[in-house]
Design an enzyme around this catalytic site. Structure first.
Site, short mmCIF file in Angstrom:
data_model
loop_
_atom_site.label_atom_id
_atom_site.label_comp_id
_atom_site.label_asym_id
_atom_site.label_seq_id
_atom_site.Cartn_x
_atom_site.Cartn_y
_atom_site.Cartn_z
N CYS A 88 0.68 -1.21 -0.03
CA CYS A 88 0.04 0.08 0.12
C CYS A 88 0.72 1.24 -0.03
CB CYS A 88 -0.89 0.01 1.28
SG CYS A 88 -1.93 -1.83 1.35
N HIS A 344 -8.89 3.01 -2.04
CA HIS A 344 -7.59 2.57 -1.89
C HIS A 344 -6.92 1.92 -3.00
CE1 HIS A 344 -3.91 1.51 0.26
NE2 HIS A 344 -4.35 0.63 1.04
N CYS A 374 0.70 2.12 5.79
CA CYS A 374 0.99 0.82 6.42
C CYS A 374 2.58 1.22 6.83
CB CYS A 374 0.96 -0.39 5.62
SG CYS A 374 -0.57 -0.67 5.07
#
Ligand SMILES: CC(=O)SCCNC(=O)CCNC(=O)[C@H](O)C(C)(C)COP(=O)(O)OP(=O)(O)OC[C@H]1O[C@@H](n2cnc3c(N)ncnc32)[C@H](O)[C@@H]1OP(=O)(O)O
Length: 659
Positions: A88, A344, A374
């Site tokens: 991510c 996302h 993250c």
């Protein structure tokens, strides 16, 4: 060498599988954004060193080294391309690598960002193939993201109500941002051709995607509270308080300071620091609680210095746990909504959030912002070295270093001999004198005393005056701080502004680029010249832009006309002189002649040419004038110089055709 972000664009973010980008591939989305970015900044493709593409599932449609495919699709054969994957945070990682390579003088211009189609690739890819031995000992390393969010919710006591409230607020902020047009200037419109087979029939349709699809105006706390948990039967994580699976692409152009200044581009932001921290995979969502302090420390900043934070909302529970643990003021987090509402698209998200952050900071004239996902991202680096006098080592630390940091510092020591005690690997309390003993091969010992002093390093990066010393006198620019630090000059048209060394005053100990003694051309009034002033702390900077305008020219224009015979022919023209103009390769003139004839107006170009100094030109033109006997001949002369139009109308009474 400083690396700056000079521009960035993203696509809208659409819902995976059912949204506007379900008919388009991730590489096509990326190519569309990159083409727009490069053409809007007018970057010559030959000057682009690389394309770095973040992607979290680089297989199938996103496989075959998608970074290179994207560089081929968008910029052609000569520009390379590479794929990076930090899940991510891939888009952020791409920008960090680009900034680092440019800072190390390995490149001058890199396009960096990310792209993801969660429509085409399921999370985790098509083939889940864990290591059997690792799965045996640490099955939790392979937990689904949703289950990690459940564990975070449990450990950090995040209630369902809080998670839903957070989600609702994310939608409200996103809807408001869209209504206010906040994303409009960052989104590239994408035309999609959809080919579908409906009841055995091939149907083709075209449409354009310009707006984020995720935010729901129909959501409210009641409906959110009724959604069932999706990952654990008694859990708190629902479709409403999770980030949406999405499709999208986002890219920025990262450029060296020298190339940026040469191109006359203005910096939008600079990545000051970037940190990664490892946490237990089973509670991966709390990663930012370690990464954020690390990035802040690198930057020499405190959380309170950061005015805007884009904290990727992988899940509401996770974002709440991070915000509460770090004690971040929630007013500063995701002011325009987050991934719960806006989606996302994994590999794209880091770059998308960076672009959103920059736009928001620019509109509010803020200095420090942060993107964290993250893994955490942030800003700034600091570098300090000691000076050795006899056996005393004096080290100056800047005021950004905190007392607790000074109490536990690990030095970097270069020494010759057999050994040094204590070991440089052991952090020491430098709030008092620390003694190091270096022992040679023959047993001789030398003792060094390290004294730490804290000096006040200036964070001032101001330009207080900017003047141009010309033949005609000293001109002081007006500095408009409220208009993005523009320095405005107005000169008489024709002033020679080539090869001038400006006189510049900046804050003590600050530096300026281009350096203070650089000769510059200022004559082109269509361009701005940018100067970057960097404070002594090497992180604070301001950009100043010099704009030139010209006061109108003075000129003389004299008309004339001659009759050539009793037929209706005449020669008309003008002799003109332009006052005050100096040799300037940019300025050209055009003389238009409008002659009024019996059948209407006849326009001809009397002449065009370069303006030299001294300038005086006569232009004559023969025109057929179909006018009646005894009529006066009005002739209009119109002189244009570089867009400035000066007109004068002459009545030529001396021409009386046919009498
Ligand atoms: C490191 C990291 O970043 S980890 C994070 C990585 N990303 C992820 O793990 C993705 C997490 N999210 C997901 O996996 C998916 O979104 C899921 C499984 C939670 C939900 O998937 P879906 O069922 O496809 O969600 P979807 O958004 O379509 O919602 C399903 C239904 O729930 C309801 N719903 C969802 N959100 C809302 C809301 N805010 N208000 C009201 N109803 C809602 C709707 O009825 C919706 O159907 P509709 O869109 O047709 O009206």
């Amino acid at each position: 060498m400083n690396a700056f972000i000079v521009g960035g664009y993203r696509t809208a973010v659409t819902k995976s599988s059912k949204g506007g980008f379900r008919h388009i591939r991730a590489d096509e989305l990326a190519a569309r954004v990159i083409k727009e970015l490069v053409s809007s900044l007018k970057i010559d493709v030959k000057e682009i060193d690389d394309v770095i593409v973040g992607n979290a599932t680089p297989e199938a449609e996103q496989g075959l080294q998608i970074g290179r495919m994207i560089s081929l699709m968008s910029l052609g054969i000569e520009v390379g391309g590479v794929t990076v994957n930090r899940y991510c945070a891939s888009g952020l990682e791409a920008i960090a690598i680009a900034s680092a390579r440019i800072s190390c003088n390995q490149a001058d211009c890199i396009i960096a960002g990310g792209t993801e189609s969660m429509t085409q690739l399921p999370m985790g890819g098509y083939k889940f193939a864990p290591s059997w031995s690792l799965a045996g000992s640490h099955g939790d390393y392979y937990l689904s993201m949703g289950l990690t969010a459940e564990l975070v919710a449990k450990e950090f006591k995040i209630s369902r109500e809080d998670a839903d409230m957070f989600a609702f607020s994310s939608h409200q902020k996103a809807l408001q941002a869209i209504k206010q047009g906040k994303f409009r200037n960052q989104i590239v419109a994408v035309d999609v051709e959809a080919v579908e087979f409906i009841e055995g029939e091939r149907r083709v349709s075209q449409y354009r995607v310009t707006e984020d699809e995720g935010p729901r105006s129909d959501t409210n706390l009641e409906v959110l509270s009724k959604l069932k948990p999706v990952f654990a039967s008694q859990g708190v994580v629902t479709a409403g308080n999770s980030s949406q699976t999405s499709d999208g692409a986002a890219f920025v152009a990262v450029m060296s300071e020298r190339m940026m200044l040469r191109m006359g581009l203005k910096p939008e932001a600079r990545l000051m620091s970037y940190s990664i921290a490892g946490v237990e995979p089973r509670t991966m969502g709390i990663g930012p609680t370690l990464a954020v302090p690390k990035a802040l420390k690198q930057a020499g900043l405190a959380l309170k210095d950061v005015s805007q934070i884009e904290l990727n909302e992988a899940f509401s529970a996770q974002a709440l746990a991070v915000g509460r643990t770090l004690d971040i003021d929630f007013e500063r987090i995701n002011v325009n909504g987050g991934a719960v509402a806006l989606g996302h698209p994994l590999g794209c998200t880091g770059a998308k959030l960076t672009i959103q952050l920059i736009h928001e900071m620019r509109s509010k004239k803020e200095k420090f912002g942060m993107v964290t996902a993250c893994v955490g991202g942030g800003q700034g680096v600091a570098d300090r070295k000691g000076s050795i006098v006899n056996q005393d080592i004096n080290v100056s630390l800047d005021a950004t270093m905190t007392e607790s940091q000074i109490r536990s510092l690990r030095p970097t020591i270069v020494y010759s001999g057999l050994s040094i005690t204590p070991s440089p690997d052991i952090p020491q309390d430098f709030s008092d004198v620390v003694t190091y003993v270096v022992e040679s091969e023959s047993g001789n010992k030398l003792t060094y005393r390290v004294n730490i002093g804290v000096e006040n390093v200036s964070r001032e990066a101001n330009l207080s005056s900017f003047s141009l010393n010309l033949e005609s006198g000293l001109f002081n620019g007006t500095i408009e701080k409220n208009e993005g630090n523009t320095i405005n000059f107005s000169f008489p048209f024709g002033t020679n502004l080539k090869g001038i060394i400006p006189i510049i005053q900046i804050s003590p100990n600050a530096t300026i680029n281009p350096p203070i003694d650089t000769q510059m051309d200022f004559y082109d009034d269509t361009k701005q010249r940018h100067y970057v002033v960097t404070a002594q702390d090497k992180t604070t900077y301001n950009v100043y832009s010099v704009s030139i305008s010209y006061t109108p020219i003075t000129f003389g224009l004299v008309g004339g006309a001659t009759q050539l015979g009793s037929t209706a022919f005449a020669t008309v023209g003008a002799l003109f002189q332009v006052g005050g103009l100096k040799d300037n390769p940019l300025w050209k003139y055009t003389l238009m002649i409008d002659a009024y004839t019996a059948s209407g107006t006849l326009s001809v170009t009397g002449g065009t040419g370069r303006i030299n100094n001294p300038f005086s030109e006569s232009v004559w033109k023969t025109i057929a004038l179909l006018i009646g006997i005894g009529r006066q001949l009005p002739v209009k002369l119109k002189l244009s110089i570089e867009g400035l139009t000066h007109e004068k109308t002459y009545e030529f009474n001396n021409i009386q055709i046919g009498n």
